[in-house]
Each structure stands twice: as C-alpha cells, then as structure tokens.
Design an enzyme around this catalytic site. Structure first.
Site, mmCIF file in Angstrom:
data_model
loop_
_atom_site.group_PDB
_atom_site.id
_atom_site.type_symbol
_atom_site.label_atom_id
_atom_site.label_comp_id
_atom_site.label_asym_id
_atom_site.label_seq_id
_atom_site.Cartn_x
_atom_site.Cartn_y
_atom_site.Cartn_z
ATOM 1 N N GLU A 124 101.434 140.631 13.841
ATOM 2 C CA GLU A 124 102.820 140.886 13.443
ATOM 3 C C GLU A 124 103.476 141.897 14.375
ATOM 4 O OE1 GLU A 124 103.002 140.364 8.696
ATOM 5 O OE2 GLU A 124 101.489 141.737 9.415
ATOM 6 N N HIS A 149 108.679 120.804 14.408
ATOM 7 C CA HIS A 149 109.436 121.266 13.231
ATOM 8 C C HIS A 149 108.518 121.869 12.160
ATOM 9 C CE1 HIS A 149 112.691 118.652 14.846
ATOM 10 N NE2 HIS A 149 111.702 117.810 15.076
ATOM 11 N N LYS A 193 93.553 142.520 0.246
ATOM 12 C CA LYS A 193 94.300 142.077 1.417
ATOM 13 C C LYS A 193 93.607 142.363 2.747
ATOM 14 C CE LYS A 193 98.541 141.362 1.167
ATOM 15 N NZ LYS A 193 99.129 140.148 1.680
ATOM 16 N N LYS A 228 114.867 153.924 33.920
ATOM 17 C CA LYS A 228 113.410 154.113 33.890
ATOM 18 C C LYS A 228 112.790 153.935 32.520
ATOM 19 C CE LYS A 228 114.281 157.049 37.581
ATOM 20 N NZ LYS A 228 115.680 156.772 37.228
ATOM 21 N N ASN A 258 95.195 141.838 6.361
ATOM 22 C CA ASN A 258 96.492 141.415 6.914
ATOM 23 C C ASN A 258 96.487 141.293 8.436
ATOM 24 O OD1 ASN A 258 97.795 141.269 4.402
ATOM 25 N ND2 ASN A 258 98.200 143.478 4.430
ATOM 26 N N GLN A 279 119.931 156.489 36.298
ATOM 27 C CA GLN A 279 118.807 157.253 35.762
ATOM 28 C C GLN A 279 118.289 156.648 34.450
ATOM 29 O OE1 GLN A 279 118.817 161.619 36.112
ATOM 30 N NE2 GLN A 279 118.831 161.675 33.878
ATOM 31 N N SER A 323 95.736 146.708 2.803
ATOM 32 C CA SER A 323 96.892 147.160 2.031
ATOM 33 C C SER A 323 96.492 148.382 1.230
ATOM 34 C CB SER A 323 97.332 146.044 1.088
ATOM 35 O OG SER A 323 98.063 146.565 -0.003
HETATM 36 N N1 ARG Z 1 117.096 161.668 38.396
HETATM 37 C C1 ARG Z 1 117.978 160.820 39.166
HETATM 38 C C2 ARG Z 1 117.695 159.365 38.794
HETATM 39 O O1 ARG Z 1 116.717 159.126 38.166
HETATM 40 C C3 ARG Z 1 117.698 161.019 40.601
HETATM 41 C C4 ARG Z 1 118.836 160.731 41.494
HETATM 42 C C5 ARG Z 1 119.866 161.745 41.428
HETATM 43 N N2 ARG Z 1 120.816 161.591 42.463
HETATM 44 C C6 ARG Z 1 121.999 162.206 42.386
HETATM 45 N N3 ARG Z 1 122.807 161.964 43.340
HETATM 46 N N4 ARG Z 1 122.268 163.025 41.417
HETATM 47 O O2 ARG Z 1 118.464 158.473 39.091
#
Ligand code: ARG
Length: 468
Positions: A294, A160, A287, A329, A289, A326, A281
């Site tokens: 952080e 605590h 300062k 990613k 920091n 898509q 600062s």
């Molecule tokens: N750029 C697409 C992705 O990252 C690739 C796959 C596309 N496939 C499709 N059937 N349009 O998912």
C-alpha cells in the site's frame, strides 16, 4: 572589507542580511547532500585552472589537499554547517579560504555558483541514475527468479478486473520485467543528456578567462560540453526528465502493488505475502496487512507530485539563472529516495511471496477463460469471426444458465447452437487446454513463455545488479 564580510558576495553591501532572509534563502539544509559532487567538481576545475596557468601547480596541490581535508571533516561529521553561508558551495569555499587564505580565494576563478550548482546536480543525478538502474535490475531478477517454480501455474488474466483469458504465472512476472526494462532504457536515455558539462558557462555569458571546458569535461567523465552558456545555466530539463522517469517507475510499481494487494485478499486468495513484509493491526488481532504494498502504491503520489512541482517551477522562468532553481533539489532528492526505498522492499517481497496454487486452480473453471479460445477454434474451421463470437456468446449464455463451465456442456448442446461442432472441441476447453492452444509470438503459449524466460535469464546474467 564591507559590513557583510562573512559572505563571499558581501563587498557591495552596506547593510547586514536580515536573519529571516538568511533562514528563508538558505539551501544548505538540503544541498549539503551535494558535498562530494561539489568537491569533485572543484578539484577538476582547479586542475584545469593549473593547466591553463590561472593558478600555479603548487596552488593547485594546496587547493586539492584542502578540499580533500574538508571532505574528510564532512564525512566525519565535524564540519560545521550554518545558514549564514547559504549553501554547500559557499560552505566548502569558505572553509577552503579559512585554511589557505589567498590561495583558497582563487578556486572560484572562471566559474559562478550558477554553473557550479548545475554541475554538482548533474554529477549527483548521474550517480543516482546508476543506482536506480541497479535496483531495477534487482527487481527484474526477483521476478525472473520465480519463473521456473511458477512455470506451470495458470492464473486468470483480467481486463476491466473481470476474468478474461488464462495466463501462465511467468507471463505475469515477465510483463513487469518489460515495464521496468523500458524504465531502464528511459534512465539510460536521460543519462545521456545529464552527462553534459555546464561548468565554465560562469554566471550566464561565459568568461573572459582562458579556461578549458573540454579538459574539465574529460576529468569529470562528461560526454559533451554545453554549447550555449545562457541555455546551460538555465537548463533543468535533465532534472525534470529524471523526475519523470522515476514517476513512471512509480506508476509501474503501483500497478504491481495494487495487483498483489488484490491477489492477497481472502476474496482472491492467489498469493501469500511473506509475513516479514506485512504488518498487523493494533485492534484486530487476526490482521496481516499488505502495508508495504500500500505504501509503494501511495508513495507514487509523491513521484507524480514532484514532476508537477518541477514543471511548474520551470514554467515561464526567463533566462538565465533565477533563484527559483534552488527549489529543484528537494523534488529530485525526494523522488530518488522514494524510488530507491520502494525498490529495496519490492525485490525481496516479489521473491518471497508464494502462489496459492490450490485456490487458484480451484477457481479456474469460473469466468469462461476458454471462451475466446473456443471462438478461435471455430475460426480455424472457417467460421467468420463475428459469427464465431456470436456462437460462443450463446454457448456461454447456455452454460451460465446451467451453471457449468463450457466443458460441462454435452456435445448435443454444442450442436444445438452450431451443428458443425464435433467432439474434438473438448481438446481445447478448460484453462489448461486453452493455454496449450496459444501460439502467437509474445503470447502466453507455453513455448512463448519459455522463450521469454530464457531471454530474461540470459539478459540478466549479463546485467550487473546493484550488489555487483
Ligand atoms: N543555492 C543556489 C541554488 O541551489 C546556488 C546558486 C546561487 N546563485 C546565485 N546567483 N545566487 O540554486
């Protein structure tokens, strides 16, 4: 040739793609990061195509040489990316066709972009896991590197955020090693599921062509071959798992960062952070920091956010491939970049900080860190735990009134509350003596801390760091 001849999928189209759609649907601005995995996957794929006779050995050699030349161009920065070609996969294939004509047009035999993108991402995540793992070991090594020098420094342990019991500094350092070890185990476990070949599931149903998926798996070092094409082309569990494990690394880093931010304040004065890892600062000249800590704490928000992003992305998606995927990613790339960046500053910061031993020692008499040890001293003399708790509670009240530590009470003051207390009580009072009294496995007992230090030193000697 159709009006959209520049697109690999253009045959059926009678109308050109709207420029706004090209801009909206492109992913090459971020998935170009997968170029090396894409080329590696394509080489394995075409080698398999040659093995089963879908391309000739000569065509295979030409395609491999073409792909390698394209890789060279991308690495030298001479390769032109343009959004009309959507993603990195179509760029590389188009460049190959521009070089090789009809031979290049054979590369996409028996596969689709759906399994291609999944394979590329799996190859990428597999490498990413190995990198994060190495960086985690670096951080563990930084904590372990402090242990010998800090071995005898006693810190207050907290619950605590209130002073609780004394703890040896290496006990703190190795607590973090344990947390990051579990992260490493989770990464290794996640890697097992990442390491499955999805290439050859084609669009969603597999292919009528005589491909050999097990051959491709061997070439790419995948341990398993996905057994259901519908599942494989829709599966992003591995991406979500990876993001989750990274978010947990972030949780651990943020706990450490928060603790060290507190410890480096002039209220605590436990720790001096290396100045090379602090910033100043623009208005307050005095300062220094803890901005690095952080930001480590703050960046955890992204890691948690990316997990949520992927969970929401995947929720309710019907089988099999949907373009929504898509969106996976950037979340993963961001989590990876964030964790690696945090780990890269965390390790040297851990190694470079200094404990302010005098200030820590001067404060150890505050907070009755030895009260629980005293209670256990009574238990060892056959006082029931609840009674011992009550006795020590009353002793602490008395000491608080007199503004002294427990060791500052006279024997008769102890005996007023519990007649059986004898002078040997003073042998366990004070943080240092209280530490020496610990004995359970995994505790902060000096011999237990030494056991842990030896274990971690040995463990890390046999574990490669990111540098090795
Ligand atoms: N750029 C697409 C992705 O990252 C690739 C796959 C596309 N496939 C499709 N059937 N349009 O998912």
């Amino acid at each position: 040739m159709g009006i959209v001849a520049s697109k690999p999928w253009g045959g059926v189209f009678a109308e050109a793609t709207d420029r706004r759609v090209e801009k909206f649907t492109e992913s090459v601005s971020f998935d170009r990061r997968l170029y090396a995995q894409d080329i590696r996957g394509s080489i394995a794929h075409v080698e398999m195509l040659a093995k089963v006779g879908l391309v000739s050995a000569e065509e295979c050699q030409q395609i491999i040489a073409g792909l390698e030349a394209i890789r060279g161009e991308i690495e030298q920065g001479t390769f032109a990316f343009r959004i009309e070609l959507e993603d990195v996969h179509m760029h590389i294939e188009k460049a190959l066709i521009d070089r090789l004509g009809d031979v290049g047009r054979k590369l996409h035999t028996g596969r689709s972009r759906n399994d291609q993108v999944s394979t590329d991402l799996r190859l990428w995540v597999r490498e990413a896991i190995d990198t994060v793992n190495g960086r985690l070991v670096d951080l563990q090594a930084a904590f372990v590197s402090r242990c010998a020098a800090d071995r005898d420094c006693i810190l207050p342990g907290y619950t605590h955020t209130q002073r609780a019991q004394p703890v040896l500094a290496p006990h703190y350092w190795l607590a973090y090693c344990e947390k990051f070890e579990r992260d490493r185990q989770r990464l290794a476990d996640c890697r097992r599921r990442v390491n499955t070949l999805t290439l050859g599931t084609a669009a969603l149903a597999g292919t009528t062509l005589p491909i050999d998926r097990h051959d491709v798996a061997r070439r790419l070092g995948f341990e398993a071959v996905a057994g259901n094409s519908l599942d494989a082309s829709s599966d992003r569990d591995f991406a979500l798992e990876f993001a989750f494990v990274l978010s947990l690394v972030g949780e651990h880093l943020s706990t450490w960062a928060e603790e060290w931010i507190l410890w480096s304040t002039s209220e605590f004065r436990f720790l001096k952070l290396p100045q090379a890892f602090c910033t100043g600062s623009s208005i307050m000249p005095q300062k220094i920091n803890p901005d690095v800590l952080e930001l480590v704490r703050g960046k955890t928000a992204r890691l948690v956010g990316n997990v949520t992003r992927l969970q929401v992305l995947l929720k309710g998606l019907p089988l099999a491939y949907n373009r929504d995927l898509q969106e996976d990613k950037e979340a993963i790339f961001d989590s990876y970049d964030t964790v690696v960046a945090c780990l890269e500053v965390a390790a040297p910061l851990v190694a470079g900080a200094t404990l302010n031993r005098d200030a820590i020692a001067a404060g150890l008499d505050r907070g009755y860190l030895d009260a629980t040890t005293l209670m256990e001293w009574l238990i060892k003399r056959n006082v029931p735990q609840r009674t011992a708790h009550e006795i020590v509670g009353r002793l602490v009240r008395k000491a608080t009134e007199r503004e002294v530590p427990l060791a500052g009470l006279a024997l008769n003051e102890f005996q007023e509350i519990h007649a059986a207390i004898d002078p040997s009580i003073y042998e366990i009072l004070g943080a240092e003596r209280a530490i020496a009294a610990f004995q359970s496995y995994g505790s902060t007992a000096p011999q237990e801390v030494d056991r842990q230090i030896a274990l971690w030193t040995e463990r890390l000697q046999s574990t490669p760091t990111s540098a090795s």
